[in-house]
Design an enzyme around this catalytic site. Structure first.
Site, PDB file in Angstrom:
ATOM      1  N   ILE A  21       0.797  -1.121   0.025  1.00  0.00           N
ATOM      2  CA  ILE A  21      -0.009   0.164   0.010  1.00  0.00           C
ATOM      3  C   ILE A  21       0.817   1.218   0.182  1.00  0.00           C
ATOM      4  CG2 ILE A  21      -0.385  -0.044   2.442  1.00  0.00           C
ATOM      5  CD1 ILE A  21      -3.346   0.837   1.559  1.00  0.00           C
ATOM      6  N   HIS A 233       1.769 -11.371  14.234  1.00  0.00           N
ATOM      7  CA  HIS A 233       0.333 -11.101  14.901  1.00  0.00           C
ATOM      8  C   HIS A 233      -0.872 -11.996  14.555  1.00  0.00           C
ATOM      9  CE1 HIS A 233      -3.266  -8.789  15.341  1.00  0.00           C
ATOM     10  NE2 HIS A 233      -2.963  -8.028  14.116  1.00  0.00           N
ATOM     11  N   TYR A 267      -9.225  -7.239  18.698  1.00  0.00           N
ATOM     12  CA  TYR A 267     -10.127  -6.318  17.859  1.00  0.00           C
ATOM     13  C   TYR A 267     -11.012  -7.400  16.784  1.00  0.00           C
ATOM     14  CZ  TYR A 267      -6.601  -6.727  14.206  1.00  0.00           C
ATOM     15  OH  TYR A 267      -5.587  -7.256  13.206  1.00  0.00           O
ATOM     16  N   ASP A 560      14.333  24.543  16.787  1.00  0.00           N
ATOM     17  CA  ASP A 560      14.920  26.035  17.494  1.00  0.00           C
ATOM     18  C   ASP A 560      16.177  25.269  18.180  1.00  0.00           C
ATOM     19  OD1 ASP A 560      13.337  24.516  19.485  1.00  0.00           O
ATOM     20  OD2 ASP A 560      13.222  26.408  20.636  1.00  0.00           O
TER      21      ASP A 560
END
Ligand code: FAD
Ligand code: THG
Length: 860
Positions: A21, A233, A267, A560
């Protein structure tokens, strides 16, 4: 700098590695910007390349503490929705997202997450248990306390979306070549020149690795470390669910919202008549790229691919029980099949994006979820073609990790930890559990003796406060005492910080500044290099110190920094992160290549040196006990540096202070640090010198109005509205990066970094909260309406008018200070409301800086 102006068809030759993707979208986004001279190389077959995208279930939850990541998700949704195929259909299904809570702390956290959404302009609402059941009827009746509904979220059809994007890119002239495994990258003179695939050689001006979890292999081809770890996973499907019979048609196969059950690391999504279940609850499953099975392109199918390992049911047993408890109907089903899919994790959980520090023209876009895929691809296309991205990339910059944080051991341990903690409720200050004590300043043992409470940053241990100062609480004057904090706000907080702020403002304190990123720029070209990169003059005499800005070509602030001129050819830069080191290293290489007589080396000095900030009204009394150097007001003026000795230790002293008090930053080599600490400590005894920690430090810098890059301002902001117009020196007539864009950019700005104080002393916020302007989009509510409960007056799903950047209790004013980006039409005294964990807290626009606006402390 843009590498070359986009002038198709002669735009630079870009070779993208990987057609997942990210790679496919990058090719398309470059083409949209007019860069079509692009070749995408993919090892698998283009219809199913076999990477993580090929099996991603496509849940897009946009809630994220990072504004940039949320915007990337929003763009992915927008693009997948609008880019349609010949069938007129896109590749996104807005079924909505629902994150549920089954525990009180989670419910509170959902309010915090809803706040993020509103801060970044995304619809979100915390709904009650009944509404959760209505939205997701399969939920068991007594399980859920409430949920976070994000109606715009949903499902990406990632594989289909990738094909549509490739079609458009191809039509624009991009070439995709599959079944081609990249085996090497050629470089010459520190710049990429070609990509090799076996015997094939593809010339390239720019190479972008979008190789997903294979990224480290590609990085190794150019000697760039890619700090990611591939992890397995689990994802599984049930057998058919009775209540889903006939419900969900092709192609999306879902109608209920996507569901997150974070309390159990799970999920869910509907998948036709089945439920798909993803689990982060199992043991981390690291994957060794060297032993991962390879497949010939013809072997790859929907179910067999290199990114998919066999399902290990024993790792899913507990999760299946938890699932049946949450969704009781699933007791009528079984786990039909599953797999252990591979994707990338990183030391801080963020993506890896940007150009290599070592090799020009080598970019990466890795460890990117489908959720952020199109958004990050657009940002990287802008970075390559325009020299900057419209969305801030500093949080996911490849170069953000210092070398100590890119070793295989560190990457492995921390990435696995991120897998384990992926759904945990994590306090913004919560340090990692391990590794700890990785980077220690030379003062560490002294700090431990003083009972330091350490937090961790970039691997460094930094004291947040010192228990030794608790005894001073008895002496703390009433007006310096802060109200007691509750719950979330009380975590990683100590009342001792009040003592440390009080002593710094009224007496003297020392602070460990060792973790401040710094480096040395040295050589005949050093001055000219920094002169061209910053908003101040760098061609000043030795001894000068400047507070100055790095800008991008559009005048956006990229950092900065402070720059101290030690001698004609030696500059010490006090920076914000390793990204600054990469930026200046790259610029030095460019300058040296263009004109060898103007060479400059950029050398890391953070590790080998240390720094103590000695600050407070009595700082001069303390230092004069142990130094014979002239440190009077004229002997070393504000924002000047000189070499001194303190108790026999050679020190570079810089007269400046981020806490806004008289004193110096005192630098020496690491070996002498311990001695420096002890000498100052002894000298300070009679003056009541204390050691101070970060909590007091941060409070005082906000009182003084000093900005912190990354939270208060990013490349999305120009100096004037960020309150840093003073750091762009009007007297500087020479050109510097970003100068040309400054005026028009400032004129176009509509928001401003605004100082707020909270009206009620007991109210505290922590950062990233949404802010609503009275009479603005949401309307102001009275104090009663700002309490818990769904008061009709409170617009709970309304988008905010701005967001808090950083906040702290200001002990010297007895109120919480919050800085926020808000419409620049507001004036001092105007009322606003800050939403904190679902409540509205009244606050007021306040003149800044709040503390010592005349600078009498610093200059006196
Ligand atoms: P990939 O899709 O892996 O593409 C990289 C490409 O590079 C591959 O096609 C590969 O073949 C190619 N390549 C590698 N090396 C070479 C080489 N040497 N030469 C040529 N080509 C090469 N994300 C979400 O947002 N939502 C989800 O719900 C979700 N669920 C997931 C569930 C599972 C089980 C897994 C494993 C992941 C999930 N993810 C999800 C994550 C998501 O799938 C990935 O993060 C994403 O697809 C990565 O896209 P990519 O383009 O970077 O990588
Ligand atoms: N010390 C050093 N370098 C640094 C920091 C530091 N670099 C990174 C970061 N911190 C930079 N941030 C600041 C912010 C403000 C100031 C210094 C560093 C500061 N500002 C004065 C002011 O605004 O009044 C500047 C006045 C002037 O320009 O003369 O002091 O902590 N070494």
């Amino acid at each position: 700098m843009p590498i070359s102006s986009p002038s198709s068809p002669s735009s630079p030759r870009v070779v993208i590695i990987g057609a997942g993707i990210v790679g496919a979208n990058l090719a398309d986004e470059l083409a949209q910007l007019g860069w079509t001279n692009t070749l995408v190389l993919e090892q698998g077959p283009l219809n199913i390349p076999g990477g993580s995208t090929s099996h991603a279930p496509g849940l897009v939850f946009s809630s994220n503490g990072s504004k940039s990541m949320t915007e990337f998700a929003q763009y992915t949704i927008e693009k997948l929705t609008s880019l349609t195929g010949s069938d007129g259909r896109g590749s996104f299904l807005p079924v909505g997202g629902l994150e549920i809570a089954t525990q009180e702390d989670r419910l509170q956290d959902l309010h915090r997450r809803a706040g993020w959404n509103r801060s970044w302009g995304v619809d979100a609402e915390v709904v009650d248990a009944q509404e959760c059941l209505r939205l997701f009827p399969m939920l068991g009746p007594d399980k859920v306390l409430g949920g976070l509904l994000t109606p715009g979220d949903g499902l990406a059809l990632a594989a289909r979306g990738t094909q549509l994007v490739m079609d458009r890119a191809r039509a624009a002239g991009v070439e995709f070549r599959d079944r081609t495994t990249v085996t090497g990258i050629e470089q010459s003179g520190g710049k990429v020149t070609a990509v090799l695939a076996g015997d094939d050689r593809f010339p390239a001006d720019i190479v972008v690795s979008c190789a997903g979890f294979w990224g480290p292999n590609i990085g190794a081809m150019v000697g760039t470390t890619i700090p990611l770890l591939p992890l397995g996973h689990q994802f599984a499907w049930t057998t058919e669910v009775p209540s889903l019979a006939g419900k969900n048609e092709q192609p999306a196969r879902a109608s209920a919202p996507i569901l997150r059950y974070q309390d159990k690391d799970l999920y869910y999504r509907e998948w036709g008549e089945r439920i798909g279940i993803g689990s982060y609850a199992h043991r981390p499953m690291p994957v060794d790229l060297d032993t991962l099975r390879t497949y010939s392109p013809d072997e790859i199918t929907d179910e067999v691919m290199p990114s998919s390992l066999d399902f290990t049911p024993e790792d899913f047993a507990r999760e299946w029980e938890a699932t049946k408890e949450l969704l009781p109907e699933l007791a009528q089903t079984q786990v039909q099949r599953g797999f252990n899919g591979i994707f990338s994790f990183t030391p801080d959980g963020g993506s890896l994006v940007g150009q290599s520090r070592e090799v020009d023209g080598f970019f990466v876009a890795e460890a990117v979820w489908v959720t952020h895929g199109a958004g990050i691809a657009r940002a990287v296309a802008e970075l390559i073609a325009l020299g900057r991205s419209n969305t801030d990339l500093s949080g996911i910059d490849l170069n953000r990790f210092e070398d100590a944080l890119t070793t295989p051991e560190y990457v492995s341990e921390t990435s696995q930890q991120n897998f384990v903690e992926i759904y945990d409720v994590i306090h913004p200050l919560q340090p990692r559990v391990s590794p700890r004590d990785l980077r220690l300043s030379p003062f560490n043992d002294r700090q431990k003796e003083l009972g330091a409470f350490f937090l961790e940053t970039n691997g460094w241990e930094r004291p947040h406060w010192y228990e030794a100062n608790a005894s001073l609480l008895e002496e703390l004057p009433e007006e310096w005492k802060a109200p007691k904090r509750e719950g979330w706000a009380d975590m990683f907080h100590s009342p001792i910080a009040a003592v440390e702020a009080w002593k710094t403002r009224t007496n003297v304190a020392m602070y460990d500044m060792t973790a401040l990123k710094r480096f040395e720029v040295k050589g005949p070209g050093a001055g000219e290099l920094l002169h061209g990169l910053t908003t101040s003059s760098m061609l000043r005499k030795p001894g000068a110190v400047s507070y100055t800005l790095l800008l991008d070509d559009e005048g956006g602030i990229t950092s900065d920094i402070t720059v101290a001129i030690l001698d004609e050819q030696t500059y010490q830069v006090g920076a914000n992160s390793n990204i600054d080191f990469a930026t200046i290293t790259r610029a030095a290489r460019e300058q040296s290549t263009a004109d060898p007589s103007k060479w400059a080396t950029v050398r890391e000095t953070t590790q080998g040196t240390c720094c103590i900030g000695l600050w407070g009204p009595l700082a001069r009394e303390v230092i004069s006990q142990v130094s014979n150097d002239d440190l009077s007001n004229d002997g070393l003026k504000y924002f000047r540096t000189k070499q001194i000795t303190i108790g026999g230790v050679p020190v570079t002293a810089m007269r400046l202070s981020y806490v806004g008090e008289l004193g110096w930053e005192l630098y020496t080599s690491a070996d002498l640090g311990h001695r420096l600490w002890d000498v100052l400590w002894e000298a300070g005894r009679e003056f009541g010198l204390i050691a101070g920690g970060r909590e007091a430090f941060n409070s005082m810098r906000l009182e003084k109005g000093f900005r912190s890059f990354g939270s208060d301002m990013t490349s999305e902001h120009e100096p004037v509205q960020a309150g840093l117009g003073f750091a762009v020196k009007a007297s500087k007539t020479d050109d510097f990066r970003g100068k040309a864009a400054l005026e028009s950019r400032a004129a176009a700005a509509t928001t401003k970094l605004t100082c707020l104080t909270l009206d009620r002393r007991e109210d505290v916020v922590l950062g990233s909260e949404p802010v609503y302007v009275a009479g603005g989009s949401a309307g102001r509510t009275d104090a009663a309406g700002s309490d818990h409960g769904a008061s009709g007056a409170v617009n709970r799903s309304g988008k905010a008018d701005g967001y808090v950047t950083s906040a702290a209790y200001g002990y010297s004013i007895g109120q919480t200070i919050a800085y926020a980006w808000l419409p620049n039409t507001l004036s001092v005294g105007d009322g606003v409301e800050i939403e904190y964990l679902g409540r509205r807290l009244p606050a007021t626009v306040t003149a800044e800086p709040i503390f010592d606006p005349e600078m009498t402390r610093l200059k006196g």
